[in-house]
Enzyme design. Structure first.
Site, short mmCIF file in Angstrom:
data_model
loop_
_atom_site.label_atom_id
_atom_site.label_comp_id
_atom_site.label_asym_id
_atom_site.label_seq_id
_atom_site.Cartn_x
_atom_site.Cartn_y
_atom_site.Cartn_z
N GLY A 1 0.75 -1.27 0.14
CA GLY A 1 -0.11 -0.05 0.02
C GLY A 1 0.84 1.20 0.03
O GLY A 1 0.23 2.42 -0.29
N ASP A 2 2.06 1.32 0.47
CA ASP A 2 3.08 2.59 0.65
C ASP A 2 4.30 2.15 0.27
O ASP A 2 5.19 2.39 1.02
CB ASP A 2 2.58 3.10 2.05
N PHE A 3 4.47 1.48 -0.87
CA PHE A 3 5.88 0.75 -1.05
C PHE A 3 6.77 1.46 -1.85
O PHE A 3 6.39 2.08 -3.03
CB PHE A 3 5.80 -0.56 -1.66
N ASN B 1 10.78 2.79 2.58
CA ASN B 1 10.24 1.67 3.27
C ASN B 1 10.50 0.20 3.26
O ASN B 1 10.12 -0.77 3.63
CB ASN B 1 8.62 2.00 2.97
#
Length: 307
Positions: A203-205, A209
Site C-alpha cells: 500500500g505504501d511501498f 520503506n
C-alpha cells in the site's frame, strides 16, 4: 522504563500538525505519556528516539527484558494505519519486519529492530528497483480468509471522490492541474471497472520503506495494507526518486522506460501500471497542494504529465 526523555522529532511534529490538524496536535501532546506507558507495560528500556524517525510515527529504539534490541513504534490511529498489525502478522516476518507485540487500538507496535539508517535509497536507482521488486513479489500473497483489509476498489474509489471534490479548489486551477485531474479520474474509472486479481498489497511501498536487516538483506516496513491488483502497489514504487527522472535528458522517455522495466520485472500489465501510476501521482500532487507543500505537488504533477 527509561532515563531517555520522550521527545517528538521535528519532522513528525511538523507533519502531523500540517496533515492531521487537531487530531494530530492532540496525539502529539499525549505521545510522551503514551510511549512511557508502553515502556512499562512491555518491560522495555528506551535507548534513544530515532531522528528524524517516521513521517507520521514516533520510533524509539528499545531493549526488551532479555536484552534483545527492538523498536517501539507509536502513531496516530487512522484508517490507513489501522490494519498495519494485521498485515505484519500475516506476513510473519516473511520479507517484512517482524512484529513482536501490538496494541492495535492505540496504533502501538513492538517490532524487531532493523538498520533504520540503511534503506534502499542508499543504493543506485537501478539496483534499488531490482531489490524492491524482489521484496514486493514475496509480499504479494493471498490474503487471509475473512481479512480486515480494505480493497483497492473501495480505497481508490474514495480517493477518486476526494479528487473530484478538490478539482474545484482554486489552487488546482492556479497550478494548471485540471487536465491532469480529469485524465486521472477517467483512467482510474476504467481501471476500477475490472479487478483482475486479489493479493495482499503493501500500500505504501517505496525505497524508503525497505530497510536493511541482519535476518535478511532487505525487509519492508510501514505497510498501509490493501487487497487488490499488484499494479496498484507497483505504481507507488514507479513514483520513487521522481526528481532524478525529471532532471534527466528526455524525462518522458525516462519515465516510460522505468514503467516498462518495472512491469516486466514482476510481470504486471504495463498499461494498468501506467494508469495507476498516473492516478497515484495526480492524487498525491493535489493532496500536496491542499496541505501547502507546493514543491512536492509540482514534482508529482510533472511526473504524472510524463507517464
Amino acid at each position: 522504563m527509561s532515563s531517555v526523555a520522550i521527545t517528538i522529532p521535528e519532522r513528525l511534529e511538523r507533519n502531523l500538525r500540517a496533515w492531521e490538524g487537531e487530531p494530530g496536535a492532540a496525539w502529539l501532546a499525549a505521545a510522551p505519556t503514551l510511549v512511557a506507558g508502553y515502556l512499562d507495560r512491555w518491560h522495555l528500556t528506551a535507548e534513544r528516539i530515532v531522528e528524524p524517525g517516521g513521517q507520521i510515527s514516533l520510533v524509539v529504539y528499545v531493549r526488551r527484558a532479555d536484552g534483545t534490541p527492538a523498536a517501539l513504534k507509536a502513531g496516530l490511529l487512522t484508517v490507513e494505519t489501522a490494519e498495519e498489525h494485521a498485515a505484519l502478522a500475516h506476513w510473519n516476518g516473511h520479507s517484512a519486519v517482524r512484529m513482536l507485540d501490538a496494541d492495535p487500538a492505540h496504533a502501538v507496535l513492538l517490532l524487531e529492530r532493523l538498520h533504520g539508517d540503511i534503506s534502499l535509497r542508499s543504493l543506485p536507482e537501478a539496483k534499488a528497483n531490482l531489490e524492491a521488486a524482489s521484496v514486493l513479489q514475496r509480499l504479494w500473497v493471498e490474503p487471509p480468509p475473512d481479512h480486515p483489509f480494505r480493497t483497492v476498489t473501495a480505497y481508490a474509489g474514495s480517493l477518486r471522490d476526494l479528487l473530484r471534490t478538490r478539482r474545484d479548489l482554486p489552487v488546482c486551477a492556479a497550478a494548471n492541474a485540471l487536465p491532469l485531474i480529469d485524465e486521472a479520474l477517467e483512467t482510474s474509472a476504467a481501471l476500477l471497472a475490472s479487478e483482475p486479481e486479489r493479493f495482499l498489497l503493501h500500500g505504501d511501498f517505496h525505497h524508503g520503506n525497505v530497510l536493511a536487516s541482519d535476518r535478511a538483506p532487505w525487509l519492508a516496513i510501514d505497510p498501509k495494507p490493501l487487497v487488490g491488483e499488484r499494479a496498484y502497489d507497483l505504481a507507488w514504487l514507479a513514483n520513487d526518486r521522481m526528481e532524478t527522472l525529471l532532471g534527466s535528458p528526455g524525462p518522458e522517455a525516462a519515465v516510460r522506460r522505468r514503467l516498462q522495466r518495472l512491469a516486466d520485472s514482476v510481470e504486471v500489465d504495463r498499461e494498468r501500471l501506467r494508469g495507476w501510476t498516473l492516478f497515484r501521482a495526480v492524487e498525491a500532487g493535489i493532496w500536496s497542494l491542499t496541505v501547502g507543500d507546493t514543491t512536492s505537488a509540482e514534482l508529482f504533477l510533472e511526473f504524472a504529465a510524463h507517464t
